[in-house]
Scaffold this active site. Structure first.
Site, mmCIF file in Angstrom:
data_model
loop_
_atom_site.group_PDB
_atom_site.id
_atom_site.type_symbol
_atom_site.label_atom_id
_atom_site.label_comp_id
_atom_site.label_asym_id
_atom_site.label_seq_id
_atom_site.Cartn_x
_atom_site.Cartn_y
_atom_site.Cartn_z
ATOM 1 N N GLU A 49 58.864 68.228 53.383
ATOM 2 C CA GLU A 49 59.630 67.210 54.096
ATOM 3 C C GLU A 49 60.661 66.573 53.162
ATOM 4 O O GLU A 49 60.338 66.167 52.046
ATOM 5 C CB GLU A 49 58.694 66.142 54.656
ATOM 6 C CG GLU A 49 59.394 65.142 55.558
ATOM 7 C CD GLU A 49 58.430 64.199 56.246
ATOM 8 O OE1 GLU A 49 58.684 63.826 57.414
ATOM 9 O OE2 GLU A 49 57.412 63.832 55.628
ATOM 10 N N CYS A 84 60.625 61.182 61.415
ATOM 11 C CA CYS A 84 59.564 62.193 61.367
ATOM 12 C C CYS A 84 59.936 63.414 62.180
ATOM 13 O O CYS A 84 59.461 64.517 61.905
ATOM 14 C CB CYS A 84 58.242 61.600 61.856
ATOM 15 S SG CYS A 84 58.333 60.901 63.520
ATOM 16 N N LYS A 104 49.943 45.674 60.996
ATOM 17 C CA LYS A 104 50.452 45.656 59.627
ATOM 18 C C LYS A 104 51.799 46.373 59.579
ATOM 19 O O LYS A 104 51.872 47.589 59.722
ATOM 20 C CB LYS A 104 49.486 46.347 58.663
ATOM 21 C CG LYS A 104 50.010 46.381 57.220
ATOM 22 C CD LYS A 104 49.397 47.507 56.418
ATOM 23 C CE LYS A 104 50.075 47.678 55.064
ATOM 24 N NZ LYS A 104 51.522 47.992 55.166
ATOM 25 N N GLU A 131 50.008 59.835 63.000
ATOM 26 C CA GLU A 131 51.299 60.488 63.196
ATOM 27 C C GLU A 131 51.947 60.587 61.824
ATOM 28 O O GLU A 131 52.338 59.585 61.231
ATOM 29 C CB GLU A 131 52.212 59.709 64.132
ATOM 30 C CG GLU A 131 53.489 60.481 64.428
ATOM 31 C CD GLU A 131 54.650 59.616 64.872
ATOM 32 O OE1 GLU A 131 55.798 59.923 64.476
ATOM 33 O OE2 GLU A 131 54.418 58.634 65.586
#
Length: 487
Positions: free
Chosen positions: A388, A288, A178, A254
């Site tokens: 973040e 990331c 996906k 992750e």
């Protein structure tokens, strides 16, 4: 101005111009059942092939994808009134990275693919024992899990997909892939190269799914393992869905990062500044493992900040289809507004921005363009140093000692990567042992080596991709214990 979806249709919006680039129609949940069944059936046939045969197809795949991503003679795809686009142009239009930089993702993709194919035999071959007692034999096999559901992100779609998809197939699994709604065509091109290399059509299935359909697949009885890369909130949703399913379904996650860098007094400042500007600003900071906070020893702090600002001002913000552009938009207007709010909040709390707003007139409210910004006078009461950012923003904080730097580096809910900049290998080794992160860099950052395990701690997730340990996540151990002589 981001990918949008209703119950039936998913539309990918180009971040730099707000135009619809690609449309996909969602299947019904009843349509997914035969897709999953065909993948499971194909996997049962696939596992009958030898490891050598699967590795050979992996090498053939590398050839086929190399042809698609050949910069000198690239394949092109018809996008109707938008024109014919090669793989880099297609990726640029989906997620906004400058076209010239997209070629770099394909090089990394092929590097990782080559390494994972090269080590497959040593990682997946049976483990045998030489110290068996007479009449007995023992071995350990690595066997596939079955059907692996890979949920890929938009920020580095090819790099993240290759971490799990190709190793999963070579290990004997089927894959349901996906892609992100923002980069749907990346999975289509990946599957195209796999099928051209001889991987069975039903073995690798690309599905475009709404959040409810994604949950449906996660919980499906034919799915044996889920690999998710994305936000912490998204990871929690996937894990909760897996836990609520029947049985005990494995999940690899992750997730986010707030990766720190520590510049010691003995660091090579010129090199550190160049590397850390790139580590914070490349891909508009949407990685990331981007550097999101920097701690600098007080003895070199002023010099570091001055030169860091000068280097940042060299970035050219603009249309990612233009060759001179070095930093494009972030993924959406919503993301841009969130980033601007984080900066505004920090400034209201006392942070000082060092990049003049008029340097980047393209970064207007209501657009996805965000100006690079360097903030000083920051501290850990500010979200810009704790949450973040996923944008071209960096906070730089002064420290007086190694101990203070380590304490601040570890003062985070995340633990993906961290970097230390020093000329002393001995000091680095001592400090690296104290830093809480999956990867510790010396004098480099924001870089993956496929020979090393890619893993995080805390809210950065769990599980492993790449390296020999990446194969362990996609297989299970099966012990064989034989008594041969029964006389």
């Amino acid at each position: 101005m981001s990918s949008s979806f209703d119950l039936h249709v998913q539309t990918t919006i180009s971040p730099h111009n707000g135009q619809a680039y690609h449309v996909e129609t969602y299947p019904a949940s009843s349509d997914l059942d035969p897709i999953l069944k065909s993948a499971a059936q194909s996997q049962k046939e696939w596992i009958k092939t030898t490891l050598d045969e699967r590795i050979a197809k992996g090498r053939k795949f590398i050839e086929k994808f190399s042809a698609l991503a050949n910069r000198e003679a690239p394949a092109t795809y018809d996008h109707g009134p938008l024109g014919h686009h090669n793989l880099a142009e297609e990726l640029c239009n989906q997620m906004g990275r400058p076209t010239d930089q997209c070629w770099g993702e394909f090089r990394g993709f092929l590097q990782r693919a080559t390494y994972m194919v090269d080590i497959a035999e040593s990682c997946l071959s049976d483990i045998t024992f030489l110290d068996n007692q007479p009449g007995f034999s023992r071995s350990i096999k690595r066997v596939p899990l079955g059907v692996v559901f890979v949920i890929a992100p938009w920020n580095y779609p090819y790099l993240v997909m290759i971490n799990s998809v190709l190793p999963a197939l070579i290990a004997g699994n089927a894959v349901i892939l996906k892609p992100s709604p923002q980069t749907p065509l990346t999975a289509v091109r990946f599957k195209e190269a796999l099928n051209n290399a001889g991987f069975p059509t039903d073995l690798i299935q690309v599905v475009h799914l709404s959040p409810p359909l994604t949950q449906y697949v996660v919980q499906h009885k034919l799915v044996d393992f889920v690999v998710f890369t994305g936000s912490v909130a998204g990871g929690k949703a996937i894990e909760m869905a897996a836990v609520a399913a029947d049985g005990f379904k494995g999940v690899g996650l992750e997730l986010g990062g707030k990766d720190p860098a520590y510049v010691r007094a003995d660091a090579d400042l010129e090199d550190a500044i160049i590397q850390l500007v790139d580590g914070a600003m490349y891909n508009a900071g949407q990685s990331c493992c981007a550097v999101e906070r920097i701690y600098v020893h007080e003895s070199v702090y002023d010099n570091f900040v001055d030169e860091y600002v000068n280097e940042t001002k060299k970035l050219i913000l603009g249309d990612p289809t233009n060759k001179q552009t070095t930093i494009g938009p972030v993924i959406s207007i919503a993301s841009a507004e969130r980033i601007r709010q984080q900066v505004s909040s920090a400034v209201q709390m006392g942070a000082k921005p060092l990049i003049p707003e008029n340097l980047y007139p393209k970064a207007e409210p209501g657009t996805a363009f965000v100006a690079p910004q360097v903030l000083v006078d920051v501290n850990h009461t500010m979200n810009v140093m704790k949450e973040e950012t996923f944008g071209p923003i960096i906070g730089i904080q002064k420290v007086s000692s190694d101990a203070e730097a380590i304490e601040l580096m570890n003062d985070s809910e995340y633990g993906l990567t961290a970097s230390i900049w020093t000329k002393s290998l001995d000091d680095f080794s001592t400090l690296a042992d104290q830093v809480q992160a999956g990867t510790i860099f010396l004098n480099r950052c924001d870089s993956l080596d496929p020979a090393l395990a890619w893993t995080g701690i805390k809210n950065s997730g769990r599980g492993v991709s790449l390296s020999k340990f990446g194969y362990d996540q996609l297989t299970r151990a099966k012990s064989i214990n034989m008594r041969i002589n029964t006389a």
